[in-house]
Design a protein around this motif. Structure first.
Motif, short mmCIF file in Angstrom:
data_model
loop_
_atom_site.label_atom_id
_atom_site.label_comp_id
_atom_site.label_asym_id
_atom_site.label_seq_id
_atom_site.Cartn_x
_atom_site.Cartn_y
_atom_site.Cartn_z
N PHE A 54 -20.59 -41.91 34.42
CA PHE A 54 -21.25 -42.65 33.34
C PHE A 54 -21.44 -44.14 33.63
N MET A 55 -20.61 -44.73 34.47
CA MET A 55 -20.60 -46.19 34.56
C MET A 55 -20.87 -46.75 35.95
N GLN A 56 -20.68 -45.96 37.00
CA GLN A 56 -20.88 -46.50 38.35
C GLN A 56 -22.36 -46.58 38.67
N ALA A 57 -22.83 -47.77 39.02
CA ALA A 57 -24.24 -47.97 39.34
C ALA A 57 -24.40 -48.32 40.82
N GLU A 58 -25.58 -48.06 41.34
CA GLU A 58 -25.87 -48.36 42.73
C GLU A 58 -25.83 -49.87 42.97
N HIS B 277 -25.34 -39.29 42.11
CA HIS B 277 -24.08 -39.93 41.75
C HIS B 277 -23.70 -40.97 42.81
N VAL B 278 -23.08 -42.05 42.36
CA VAL B 278 -22.65 -43.12 43.26
C VAL B 278 -21.16 -42.97 43.49
N VAL B 279 -20.77 -42.79 44.74
CA VAL B 279 -19.36 -42.55 45.07
C VAL B 279 -18.88 -43.59 46.07
N CYS B 280 -17.61 -43.92 45.94
CA CYS B 280 -17.00 -44.94 46.80
C CYS B 280 -16.21 -44.26 47.90
N SER B 281 -16.49 -44.62 49.15
CA SER B 281 -15.80 -43.99 50.28
C SER B 281 -14.35 -44.46 50.38
N ALA B 282 -14.00 -45.55 49.69
CA ALA B 282 -12.61 -45.99 49.70
C ALA B 282 -11.77 -45.22 48.68
N THR C 194 -20.04 -48.02 48.45
CA THR C 194 -20.59 -46.96 47.60
C THR C 194 -21.80 -46.32 48.27
N HIS C 195 -22.00 -45.05 47.93
CA HIS C 195 -23.11 -44.29 48.50
C HIS C 195 -23.75 -43.46 47.38
N VAL C 196 -25.08 -43.35 47.42
CA VAL C 196 -25.81 -42.53 46.45
C VAL C 196 -26.07 -41.17 47.09
N LEU C 197 -25.60 -40.13 46.43
CA LEU C 197 -25.75 -38.78 46.96
C LEU C 197 -26.99 -38.11 46.37
N ASN C 198 -27.61 -37.29 47.17
CA ASN C 198 -28.81 -36.56 46.74
C ASN C 198 -28.54 -35.06 46.75
N VAL D 167 -18.01 -36.22 42.28
CA VAL D 167 -18.16 -36.44 40.85
C VAL D 167 -18.56 -35.16 40.12
N CYS D 168 -19.67 -34.55 40.55
CA CYS D 168 -20.15 -33.34 39.86
C CYS D 168 -19.74 -32.06 40.58
N GLU D 169 -19.23 -32.18 41.81
CA GLU D 169 -18.74 -31.05 42.60
C GLU D 169 -19.84 -30.04 42.93
N ARG D 170 -21.08 -30.53 42.92
CA ARG D 170 -22.21 -29.69 43.34
C ARG D 170 -22.57 -30.05 44.78
N GLN D 171 -23.12 -29.06 45.46
CA GLN D 171 -23.48 -29.27 46.86
C GLN D 171 -24.66 -30.23 46.96
N VAL D 172 -24.57 -31.14 47.90
CA VAL D 172 -25.57 -32.20 48.06
C VAL D 172 -25.95 -32.28 49.54
N ASP D 173 -26.83 -33.24 49.85
CA ASP D 173 -27.26 -33.44 51.23
C ASP D 173 -26.08 -33.89 52.08
N PRO D 174 -25.66 -33.09 53.06
CA PRO D 174 -24.47 -33.47 53.85
C PRO D 174 -24.76 -34.60 54.84
N GLY D 175 -26.04 -35.03 54.94
CA GLY D 175 -26.36 -36.10 55.87
C GLY D 175 -26.03 -37.49 55.37
N SER D 176 -25.53 -37.60 54.14
CA SER D 176 -25.17 -38.91 53.60
C SER D 176 -24.05 -39.55 54.44
N PRO D 177 -24.10 -40.87 54.63
CA PRO D 177 -23.02 -41.55 55.36
C PRO D 177 -21.65 -41.38 54.71
N PHE D 178 -21.63 -40.97 53.43
CA PHE D 178 -20.33 -40.77 52.77
C PHE D 178 -19.52 -39.69 53.46
#
Length: 867
Positions: A111-115, A136-141, A128-132, A153-164
């Protein structure tokens, strides 16, 4: 050496561990065969000496092709062909202990984390990284990208090519434990003969095929086509099998030819209806399909039957429509050409008017709908009887004239039962032996202790016992001894695609000892007579441990399973070594887009009295005992399963620690939390492994003890209960309705504590026949010497002139000599074996039922013993 791998070869490999390879004229290097054996050992198999010698005569290319086919077939059977990557890739390590804290971080991030904003939790920037595509914006730390396989965050499968996402350490498969036995593959003699024998055994079954058997039956028909007619036996007892056979052929052959071949096997209007269902690719069981139609919420609120949707705070209050389940008694009909319509109408016209009309009324909704395609009144002059029956089914003729009244056999039978008219009921039952057998207990109760009525019923029963179906006789053989007193609970098994045991108090009056004894003698005498007509063997070997393995019943609703364990069975499992039990759930959504499904694997824990002690699930990833030691750990909750890889969830149970914490029962629960029904998924299966290398590969097919498919619409699946104290697995294979969405172990608690103990007690009561009792009946009818294994082994030998009934009594009483003291040797003559585990080498030509293949694999299925 042949390189092709037809469907029949794959089926016989999976069912009987046979490999068919023609002799070649080459000589393979030993290194090729050693590599082949190493690869097979990696999935838990070895090859026999004869098979090894045969394979050595082929070429490297032939061996490579055969290996590819064998591995694909066996891995598919146990689920090893799928990619199994859980949410937490380092499972069972690095699973968060504080599920609530993790949930809070996910909610805040959602709800609150923005890019571009500093992380809400740690305050760091540029982490932080934006997943497709979830965005959702997630922090690698804060979230470890080397541990997660999906969006944290949502536990749904996303693009695994993200740097996260970072590489995770490789998980090597450990060598098999010394205690892990390999299953033996043997050389098959003739693919043609073995496939024919299997096809004939399916045809001769006297109860509906299980889903696995049905799939294999249809595969054999597709492979052979019209030539399958050369294999057909004189009789096919189960009407659904007749429909599957000729419905499949109808897609490729002329209707007149198919109907002519089917004529000896058809005798009712329902046979034609089943044929059309099978021809159209629908289920010939004619149980209908559950469909969900959106209904207006305001309309439903005014209807008392739907008030459960509108409790305060209900999710459904926010919806404008609600999906309501409806049973649809129709199927998408394949094209009906005029030749096929005429052939069907001609067959229906050939039936007796009363039986045709009554049969059509039994499936009235199907026939009303089917009449729109058959157009019987277009052929009224040629087939007047069919037109008349359709008028009764439709309740009026095409011109609007009311149809004549018709009172069916079952209406008259039910009236007699309601009026306690014993003589009238018996008069009707004597017209149909199958109904007499199925309603015998009810008829005895209607007789109500009237000596004359009871005697008349037993006399009629005795005169017709030879005409009763074998499965019904076996049911009576187990049921009758329990009818001297009320049961703890009465369990019903309604028809349907999935088993939903319904139970309640037993309010039936008890039967008299004299009636029970007399009827039981007639039933067992008839079973022994029938089994005596089968092939005889001098020696039988029977495992006593089969006494907790149920004889198959209601097979139509059995789950597809790699090991065909009948519903209600209980088998011992070694929970001491290895001590980690890993449950798994895998599912995959269809390739077409637009749908996601969230299935959840949970384990609920209970004490001796079925008091709730805890859960391991998506909302509590770890369960810790009072001592602080871990009891169970989940690999995380995946909320989508994209094609083709799907999604996998695991739960590990430390069985020893669980017992120390006072836990008696662990109940596996598969919930459909939301999305598509089980049966609409590309595939969905679950099971369990016994692991001694839990830090190795997440999924190891060598350790799979049980693997089963999910079916049905939605709700709650209760496949098994683990009794940790007795180290026993109870296979329930039962569904509970649940809700449309949001099912979990907590909402399933009432269903678990009601269904599980009741069904365990039901099957332990002896009300259902066991495989041990079934094997004893065969041994008493067909054998001379029987070795009973398990506990103190003994050998029971038939006495000179001893009847099968007397021999059976001595077998049940273990009235024989100690096996250790026996010096008799059966030699190399074929024997009959009924084994829990295939740990016994058998002479060539032997026949065996084996639940868990090993050194020996099954040559027959459990259902073949009921034929």
């Amino acid at each position: 050496m042949q390189t092709s791998f037809p469907a029949s070869a794959a089926i016989l490999l999976r069912r009987q561990s046979q490999v068919f390879a023609a002799a070649g004229d080459g000589q393979l290097p030993a290194s090729h065969l050693e590599a082949f054996e190493i690869n097979l050992a990696g999935i838990g198999y070895a090859i026999s000496t004869r098979l090894r010698a045969r394979l050595a005569t082929g070429t490297a290319a032939q061996l490579g092709a055969l290996q590819q086919n064998i591995l694909a077939t066996l891995l598919t059977a146990f689920g090893g062909q799928r990619r199994h990557q859980p949410l937490f890739r380092r499972f069972p390590e690095d699973v968060p202990d504080n599920t609530f804290d993790l949930w809070c971080r996910k909610v805040l991030s959602h709800f609150m984390q923005a890019e571009g904003q500093a992380c809400l939790h740690c305050g760091q920037t540029h982490t932080t990284h934006v997943l497709n595509p979830c965005r959702h914006v997630v922090c690698s730390a804060c979230f470890d990208g080397s541990n997660y396989s999906a969006c944290p965050v949502c536990e749904r499968q996303v693009d695994p090519g993200s740097p996260f996402f970072l590489p995770a350490p490789e998980r090597a498969t450990a060598p098999p434990a010394a205690a892990t036995p390999l299953k033996l593959l043997t050389l098959g003699e003739s693919l043609e003969a073995s496939a024919q024998a299997l096809f004939v055994s399916f045809c001769e079954r006297k109860q509906a095929l299980s889903p696995v058997d049905k799939d294999d039956f249809q595969a054999l028909i597709r492979e052979r086509g019209a030539a399958i007619l050369d294999w057909m036996p004189a009789a096919i007892p189960v009407r659904e099998n007749v429909a599957l056979l000729f419905g499949s052929l109808l897609r490729h052959l002329a209707p007149d030819a198919v109907m002519a071949a089917a004529a000896p096997y058809f005798n009712s209007a329902t046979d034609a209806l089943r044929l059309l269902a099978a021809y159209s690719g629908a289920d010939p069981a004619l149980q209908g399909d559950t469909i969900f139609r959106e209904r207006d919420t305001a309309t439903l609120r005014a209807m008392p039957k739907y008030q459960a949707f509108f409790a305060p705070g209900s999710y459904w209050l926010q919806r404008q429509t609600i999906p309501i389940a409806q049973l649809n008694k129709r199927f998408k009909l394949a094209k009906l050409g005029r030749p096929l319509r005429r052939a069907l109408l001609a067959y229906l016209e050939s039936l007796s008017p009363e039986s045709r009309t009554e049969d059509m009324l039994r499936h009235r909704s199907y026939w009303v709908w089917l009449g729109e395609f058959l157009h019987p009144h277009e052929y009224q002059k040629r087939y007047p009887g069919v037109a008349h029956s359709f008028a009764i089914v439709r309740k009026k003729a095409p011109d609007g004239t009311p149809a004549p009244l018709f009172r069916s056999y079952y209406a008259r039978l039910e009236q007699s039962a309601q009026q306690k008219d014993s003589s009238g009921m018996l008069r009707l039952l004597s017209q149909r032996p199958g109904e007499l057998a199925r309603r015998f207990d009810h008829a005895l109760r209607i007789a109500g202790g009237d000596a004359g009525a009871e005697e008349q019923l037993l006399t009629t029963f005795a005169s017709m016992v030879e005409r009763f179906a074998t499965p019904v006789l076996l049911t009576l053989a187990a049921l009758l001894p329990t009818r001297g007193a009320p049961a703890a609970a009465r369990v019903y098994w309604p028809k349907g695609k999935a088993a939903k045991g319904v139970f309640g108090p037993d309010q039936r009056p008890s039967l008299t000892p004299a009636a029970i004894s007399r009827a039981l003698a007639l039933v067992e005498g008839e079973l022994l007579r029938r089994f005596a007509q089968k092939e005889h063997y001098n020696d039988f070997v029977i495992d006593r441990t089969l006494d907790t393995v149920m004889a198959p019943f209601n097979e139509r609703t059995a789950s597809r399973s790699a090991i065909q364990l009948p519903r209600g069975s209980a088998i011992d499992i070694d929970l001491e070594f290895p001590k980690t039990l890993r449950l798994f759930l895998h599912w995959c959504e269809p390739q077409r887009g637009g749908h996601t499904t969230d299935l959840d694997l949970s384990v609920a824990f209970y004490d001796e009295a079925w008091a709730y002690l805890g859960v391991c699930s998506y909302y509590q990833l770890t369960l810790t005992g009072k001592s602080g030691a871990g009891i169970a750990r989940s690999a995380g909750d995946l909320r989508s399963a994209r094609h083709p890889d799907g999604a996998t969830e695991f739960v590990d149970i430390d069985c020893g620690q669980a017992r120390q914490e006072g836990i008696r029962y662990a109940v596996a629960v598969v919930n459909n939390y939301g999305g598509m029904p089980f049966e609409e998924l590309e595939h969905a299966f679950a099971g369990l492994m016994l692991r001694d290398d839990k830090h190795g590969a997440h999924f190891d097919p060598r350790t799979v003890q049980l693997k089963f498919d999910l079916q049905g619409e939605n709700g709650i699946f209760l496949p098994l209960v683990l009794d940790l104290e007795q180290q026993r697995l109870h296979w329930l294979d039962v569904y509970s309705k649940g809700e449309f969405e949001f099912n979990n172990a907590a909402s399933s608690h009432a269903a678990i504590t009601a269904i599980c103990p009741a069904l365990i007690a039901y099957f332990a009561s002896g009300v259902r026949p066991s495989m041990y009792e079934l094997a004893l009946l065969h041994a008493a009818a067909r054998g001379q010497r029987v070795r009973l294994r398990g506990g103190e082994e003994c050998i029971v030998t038939r006495l000179a002139g001893e009847s099968s009934a007397d021999f059976l009594a001595r077998l049940r009483a273990d009235d024989g000599a100690s096996a250790a003291a026996s010096t008799e040797d059966g030699g190399a003559a074929p024997i009959f074996a009924a084994l829990l585990k295939g740990d016994l080498a058998l002479p060539a030509g032997s026949q065996a039922y084996v639940l868990q293949p090993g050194e020996t694999a099954a040559t027959i299925a459990a259902s073949d013993l009921i034929s």
